[in-house]
Write an enzyme that holds these catalytic residues in place. Structure first.
Site, short mmCIF file in Angstrom:
data_model
loop_
_atom_site.label_atom_id
_atom_site.label_comp_id
_atom_site.label_asym_id
_atom_site.label_seq_id
_atom_site.Cartn_x
_atom_site.Cartn_y
_atom_site.Cartn_z
CG ASP A 38 -1.46 1.23 1.70
OD1 ASP A 38 -2.05 1.99 0.95
OD2 ASP A 38 -1.15 1.71 2.99
CB THR A 188 -1.77 4.18 -4.42
OG1 THR A 188 -2.02 5.32 -3.56
CG2 THR A 188 -1.20 4.51 -5.72
N GLY A 189 -4.89 4.40 -4.21
CA GLY A 189 -6.02 5.29 -4.71
C GLY A 189 -5.51 6.56 -5.21
CE LYS A 216 -6.41 0.94 -2.32
NZ LYS A 216 -6.17 1.95 -1.11
CG ASP A 234 -2.23 1.85 6.39
OD1 ASP A 234 -3.14 1.49 5.82
OD2 ASP A 234 -2.08 3.12 6.66
P1 ADP Z 1 -4.60 5.44 -0.66
O1 ADP Z 1 -4.77 4.28 -1.67
O2 ADP Z 1 -3.52 6.18 -0.98
O3 ADP Z 1 -4.55 5.03 0.66
P2 ADP Z 1 -7.42 6.43 -0.83
O4 ADP Z 1 -8.14 5.40 -1.36
O5 ADP Z 1 -7.78 6.37 0.64
O6 ADP Z 1 -5.92 6.50 -0.94
O7 ADP Z 1 -7.71 7.64 -1.38
C1 ADP Z 1 -7.62 7.87 -2.76
C2 ADP Z 1 -7.75 9.42 -3.20
O8 ADP Z 1 -9.01 9.76 -3.02
C3 ADP Z 1 -6.91 10.37 -2.50
O9 ADP Z 1 -5.65 10.31 -3.09
C4 ADP Z 1 -7.80 11.63 -2.86
O10 ADP Z 1 -7.76 12.03 -4.26
C5 ADP Z 1 -9.26 11.02 -2.64
N1 ADP Z 1 -9.63 11.20 -1.20
C6 ADP Z 1 -10.13 10.05 -0.31
N2 ADP Z 1 -10.46 10.73 0.69
C7 ADP Z 1 -10.31 12.02 0.72
C8 ADP Z 1 -10.49 13.12 1.45
N3 ADP Z 1 -11.13 12.93 2.96
N4 ADP Z 1 -10.42 14.45 1.33
C9 ADP Z 1 -9.91 14.61 -0.25
N5 ADP Z 1 -9.56 13.48 -0.96
C10 ADP Z 1 -9.81 12.42 -0.61
MG MG Z 2 -2.36 3.02 3.73
#
Ligand code: ADP
Ligand code: MG
Length: 289
Positions: A38, A188-189, A216, A234
């Protein structure tokens, strides 16, 4: 009876900072051919700081921060925490929010002073057919910065760039795994440009960007067609992927979800310990033959 070599390894494991929740999973670790990490909170610290504030159409920077932070104050997301801290540092008072809603992997929304306010990632913007039309945004993303956008009544009024820090131990973890012949990937998102920057810094073999939380686990299944896969995460958004993988490794004292979803729990937040687990499993079972 527990073979001596496994008993010794379990003791060694505890000393090395990881807990094996499932003995058979530890044995499976010897056959792994790929590790999917992640990004946020695992390869990086997950502590975001606001680095740039963009205000569009005559909006004031402080107003952009105020509206964004007011809605984010109701979210637990690492991006949200960074935005709120930035408002605090600037001494900006937050506004009350009604009808708050978090959309996992997309952003947050709410009503502030009768106006609809959304804070979203670039994926949402593209889907809504909104073009930020600002060259600074891609430049920021190519530096590894995560950019979120402020929409007020569906109009783009601002954007914030946030930077997270790559853990200093991540590079070495990946080097060690690659030496063992294990392929290293990232899930990653976050946006493709941001992911590409991190992947380049760390020498990752492959990465998957813009993956929504519910996609995922599916991504892990895809990788499993080619490899025996460990997922290191995590637990924020990646618990189903930890379950799906041949071996789920939870990093850090992290979240309870992570601990419950994983086969192996790393005591510290050090990705090198994930490499150590796999190394130990390969050595342990080689000795038994
Ligand atoms: P990761 O895979 O890095 O843990 P997430 O799936 O939590 O990421 O989030 C992916 C994307 O969604 C972020 O990079 C952002 O663009 C958007 N996003 C998610 N939650 C938020 C939030 N609370 N505020 C703004 N953008 C968000
Ligand atoms: Mg993470």
């Amino acid at each position: 009876a527990v073979p001596l070599v496994i008993a010794v390894s379990t003791a060694l494991a505890a000393k090395s900072g990881f807990l094996i929740r499932d003995r058979s999973a530890f044995e499976r670790a010897k056959d792994l051919t790929a590790v999917v990490f992640d990004k946020t909170g695992t390869l990086t610290t997950g502590v975001f700081g606001v680095t740039d504030i963009l205000a569009f159409g005559g909006a004031a920077e402080d107003d952009v921060v105020r509206a964004t932070a007011s809605v984010e104050a109701h979210s637990e997301h690492p991006i949200a925490r960074g935005v709120v801290r930035s408002a605090e540092e600037r001494g900006i008072a937050l506004l009350p929010v009604e009808r708050f809603r978090a959309i996992p992997g997309v952003g947050v929304e709410g009503t502030v002073g009768g106006r609809s306010v959304r804070v979203v990632g670039p994926g949402y913007l593209a889907e809504s057919g909104i073009d930020a039309g600002d060259g600074r945004i891609q430049a920021l993303q190519r530096q590894g910065k995560t950019v979120v956008f402020l929409l007020e009544d569906d109009r783009l009024t601002g954007a914030l760039a946030l930077a997270d820090i790559i853990r200093p131990e991540s590079g070495e973890a990946i080097r060690r795994l690659k030496e063992m012949g294990v392929r290293c990937m990232m899930l990653t998102g976050d946006n493709r440009d941001v992911a590409a920057w991190v992947a380049g810094e760390l020498g990752l073999d492959e990465f998957f960007a813009g993956v929504l939380p519910h996609e995922k686990a599916e991504k892990i299944r895809e990788v499993q067609r080619r490899y025996r896969v460990a997922m290191v995460g995590d637990g924020i958004n990646d618990a189903p992927a930890l379950v799906e993988a041949d071996l789920g490794i939870a990093i850090g004292a992290g979240t309870d979800v992570a601990v419950e979803s994983a086969d192996i729990v790393l005591v510290r937040s050090d990705p090198r310990d994930a490499a150590a687990v796999i190394d130990l499993a390969k050595k342990t079972y080689r000795k038994m033959l």
